[in-house]
Design a protein around this motif. Structure first.
Motif, PDB file in Angstrom:
ATOM      1  N   SER A  22       0.840  -1.192   0.000  1.00 34.36           N
ATOM      2  CA  SER A  22       0.000   0.000   0.000  1.00 34.36           C
ATOM      3  C   SER A  22       0.882   1.252   0.000  1.00 34.36           C
ATOM      4  N   ALA A  23       1.943   1.201   0.796  1.00 39.32           N
ATOM      5  CA  ALA A  23       2.803   2.376   0.940  1.00 39.32           C
ATOM      6  C   ALA A  23       3.636   2.630  -0.316  1.00 39.32           C
ATOM      7  N   GLY A  25       4.244   3.071  -3.839  1.00 40.70           N
ATOM      8  CA  GLY A  25       3.343   3.274  -4.977  1.00 40.70           C
ATOM      9  C   GLY A  25       3.882   4.342  -5.909  1.00 40.70           C
ATOM     10  N   LEU A  26       2.988   4.894  -6.696  1.00 38.78           N
ATOM     11  CA  LEU A  26       3.399   5.943  -7.628  1.00 38.78           C
ATOM     12  C   LEU A  26       4.036   7.102  -6.862  1.00 38.78           C
ATOM     13  N   GLY A  27       3.602   7.265  -5.610  1.00 39.84           N
ATOM     14  CA  GLY A  27       4.129   8.326  -4.763  1.00 39.84           C
ATOM     15  C   GLY A  27       5.629   8.222  -4.550  1.00 39.84           C
ATOM     16  N   TYR A 110      -6.423   7.611  -8.772  1.00 40.10           N
ATOM     17  CA  TYR A 110      -5.185   6.828  -8.707  1.00 40.10           C
ATOM     18  C   TYR A 110      -5.239   5.643  -9.688  1.00 40.10           C
ATOM     19  N   PHE A 250       1.291  10.698   2.443  1.00 44.93           N
ATOM     20  CA  PHE A 250       0.886  10.060   1.197  1.00 44.93           C
ATOM     21  C   PHE A 250       1.703   8.791   0.960  1.00 44.93           C
ATOM     22  N   THR A 251       3.014   8.897   1.170  1.00 44.84           N
ATOM     23  CA  THR A 251       3.847   7.745   0.839  1.00 44.84           C
ATOM     24  C   THR A 251       3.628   6.586   1.798  1.00 44.84           C
ATOM     25  N   SER A 253       0.842   5.906   3.306  1.00 45.62           N
ATOM     26  CA  SER A 253      -0.593   5.561   3.298  1.00 45.62           C
ATOM     27  C   SER A 253      -1.227   5.704   4.677  1.00 45.62           C
ATOM     28  N   ILE A 256      -5.441   7.929   6.801  1.00 46.61           N
ATOM     29  CA  ILE A 256      -6.623   7.958   5.938  1.00 46.61           C
ATOM     30  C   ILE A 256      -7.509   6.732   6.125  1.00 46.61           C
ATOM     31  N   VAL A 258      -6.660   3.450   5.694  1.00 47.88           N
ATOM     32  CA  VAL A 258      -6.323   2.254   4.929  1.00 47.88           C
ATOM     33  C   VAL A 258      -5.543   1.232   5.769  1.00 47.88           C
TER      34      VAL A 258
HETATM   35  N1  PFF Z   1       1.208   5.313  -0.633  1.00 48.56           N
HETATM   36  C1  PFF Z   1       0.793   5.320  -1.995  1.00 48.56           C
HETATM   37  C2  PFF Z   1       1.894   5.882  -2.859  1.00 48.56           C
HETATM   38  O1  PFF Z   1       2.944   6.279  -2.345  1.00 48.56           O
HETATM   39  O2  PFF Z   1       1.706   5.922  -4.066  1.00 48.56           O
HETATM   40  C3  PFF Z   1      -0.487   6.072  -2.231  1.00 48.56           C
HETATM   41  C4  PFF Z   1      -1.553   5.841  -1.226  1.00 48.56           C
HETATM   42  C5  PFF Z   1      -2.087   4.565  -1.041  1.00 48.56           C
HETATM   43  C6  PFF Z   1      -1.986   6.883  -0.424  1.00 48.56           C
HETATM   44  C7  PFF Z   1      -3.028   4.332  -0.071  1.00 48.56           C
HETATM   45  C8  PFF Z   1      -2.929   6.669   0.550  1.00 48.56           C
HETATM   46  C9  PFF Z   1      -3.433   5.402   0.724  1.00 48.56           C
HETATM   47  F1  PFF Z   1      -4.311   5.199   1.651  1.00 48.56           F
END
Ligand code: PFF
Length: 522
Positions: A22-23, A25-27, A110, A250-251, A253, A256, A258
């Motif tokens: 989850s962490a 990702g595109l971020g 996303y 964001f990175t 996760s 929020i 999740v």
């Molecule tokens: N962490 C993911 C990224 O770095 O792309 C994006 C993301 C996933 C943000 C799940 C928030 C989340 F709950």
């Protein structure tokens, strides 16, 4: 009503891989390097690491802790989890709605961006963009693909839509197989592969040397220096601190809902302290070591110190989908490198987007006692419909708007609520004990103080600063161009409606629960 058995993780490695999935990702590969380059390079890393230590890591532990606690009451999402912590408060469950709404809003755009990475993996292998050698033509290719203009490359949005459909179906198939059989299995396979892809790309970039001998300063050392040499004067700017904290949220996760949902599938005696920290470490490795060593240094070596500034300012999409394909085009085996780059982004994207979907799916399963398949079907129809807004109105600023409300606003508010709930309502002593139940490491004592006082102060200061500096211009849509203001307003109204629908669902679920329990008691 017959009770279903709750899904659970198959192994400790499984949940660590899923949270890391989850962490990462595109971020990590697109958002981070651009944020760092735009906000002071090496100096950005100072607020970044401070936010990691004071907000990111504590929030990770808090979410694992309250998630596992709520799971003990058969709740996997924030409305139920928050209610389990503060039973006397009738409103707290509505704050929890953010923990379903926020991920859903992020998921809407996303998944669409994720589908571009699948498309571009395909275009790389089939050499569809291989003949393009300059920035503006590659940009036209991207705009044509996104349906923003009709041109020699694309006459409609149909290819983008097709790749989106495939991506969406992949996500739904993983979700349909559940926590252990779907998400865990997929992440255990995808995470190692994406790390291998990333390492191959990093090695390729670091061995680029000096591609153009007439320009010896355009070398990889200076490329890394561009990202890492600090500009300390920027540390005085609140904007840099906000950007760094936003990136940490964001990175990782966190903040929020999740990770909270993932942790709810743990058993009471499972470790959260060490596992949470391991997931953070994997993410930071992927971000600070791998993510930082691909796009910016590569772009520096090929485009030089002057153009790189404009490239970084042109944003993450340009860097990922325009600059990178151009760079690969100048190297041997360009189609393979392109495939590795976009394949890496696709795998990183899917392991993140399924985590964004899981809270809404879990909410339908838990609070309406639906089977997983039914919950996924309802979720698929609703989300698919909503995604069309992001697809067809991309050029009208809708994606940025969704990113602001989902990825920045909801996140900060939710994070603040959950930390206060855990540290003050639940009580820090109980919370500390909860986090250490079954733990394989002792969390340094200083974190008791940090979680109780520092994390939320940090969050409240950010929220306060943001409120005073930006609230009015945002509400009044001061920075929105007149031609798109109608679309932005429509997006906001849509988001408000979505939030209300979810809040009403929470109300209905609680009313049903109350009726059921009074029938049983009566
Ligand atoms: N962490 C993911 C990224 O770095 O792309 C994006 C993301 C996933 C943000 C799940 C928030 C989340 F709950």
């Amino acid at each position: 009503m017959a009770k279903k058995t709750r899904d659970s993780w198959g192994s400790r490695l499984g949940i660590i891989m899923a949270v890391a999935g989850s962490a990462v990702g595109l971020g990590n590969f697109l958002r981070f390097p651009v944020q760092a380059a735009q906000n002071g390079g090496g100096a950005f890393m100072i607020p970044y690491f401070i936010a990691l230590l004071l907000v990111g890591i504590p929030l990770m532990w808090v979410e694992w802790g309250i998630g596992r606690y709520g799971g003990g009451f058969e709740h996997s999402t924030a409305p139920g989890v928050f209610h389990s912590i503060w039973r006397k408060n009738r409103f707290i469950k509505y704050f929890g709605v953010i923990g379903i709404f926020g991920p859903l809003v992020i998921m809407i755009y996303y998944t669409y961006i994720e589908s571009w990475t699948l498309a571009y993996s395909f275009f790389s292998i089939t050499q569809k963009y291989a003949a393009i050698g300059d920035q503006s033509t590659m940009q036209a290719f991207l705009r044509g693909f996104q349906g923003l203009e009709k041109n020699a490359f694309f006459s409609s949005i149909a290819p983008a839509y097709t790749f989106f459909l495939i991506t969406f179906v992949v996500n739904m198939v993983v979700l349909n197989h559940g926590i252990r059989g779907g998400i865990e299995k997929f992440c255990k396979f995808a995470i190692p592969i994406l790390f291998v892809f990333a390492i191959v790309l990093v090695v390729r970039v670091l061995t680029l040397g000096v591609p153009d001998i007439t320009r010896p300063t355009w070398n990889i050392t200076n490329g890394l220096g561009y990202l890492w040499n600090p500009d300390f004067s920027l540390l005085k700017s609140a904007k840099v601190w906000l950007a760094a904290t936003g990136q940490i949220f964001f990175t990782l996760s966190v903040g929020i809902g999740v990770i909270l949902t993932y942790a709810s599938y743990l058993k009471k005696g499972d470790d959260v302290a060490l596992s949470g920290l391991m997931a953070v470490s994997m993410n930071e490795m992927a971000e600070v070591i791998l993510g930082a060593s691909i796009v910016i240094p590569a772009a520096f070596v090929f485009f030089g110190p002057v153009a790189i500034g404009d490239i970084a300012n042109s944003g993450a999409f340009n860097l990922g989908f325009v600059t990178m394909p151009l760079i690969f085009g100048k190297l041997p085996f360009s189609e393979i490198l392109g495939f590795l780059w976009f394949g890496l982004l696709f795998l990183a994207g899917v392991t993140s987007s399924v985590s964004l979907a899981q809270p809404a799916v879990a909410f339908l399963e838990d609070e309406f006692n639906l089977t997983r398949k039914k919950a996924v079907s309802i979720f698929a129809v609703a989300t698919f419909t909503l995604c069309n807004g992001a697809i067809f109105f991309l050029g009208k600023g809708v994606v940025d708007e969704l990113d602001f409300w989902g990825g920045t606003f909801c996140l900060t508010v939710f994070a603040t609520v959950e930390v206060i709930l855990f540290a003050w309502v639940f009580g820090i002593d109980k919370a500390w004990e909860e986090m250490h139940h079954g733990a394989d490491m002792r969390i340094p004592k200083i974190y008791k103080f940090i979680i109780k006082y520092v994390t939320q102060t940090f969050l409240l200061v950010i929220l306060g600063t943001w409120f005073f500096q930006e609230w009015l211009p945002i509400i009044a849509m001061k920075n929105v161009p007149a031609e798109t203001s109608g679309y932005i307003l429509a997006t906001r109204v849509g988001l408000l409606l979505l939030f209300l629908v979810l809040a009403v669902l929470v109300k209905i679920a609680w009313r049903k629960r109350k009726l059921n329990s009074s029938v049983i008691e009566g």
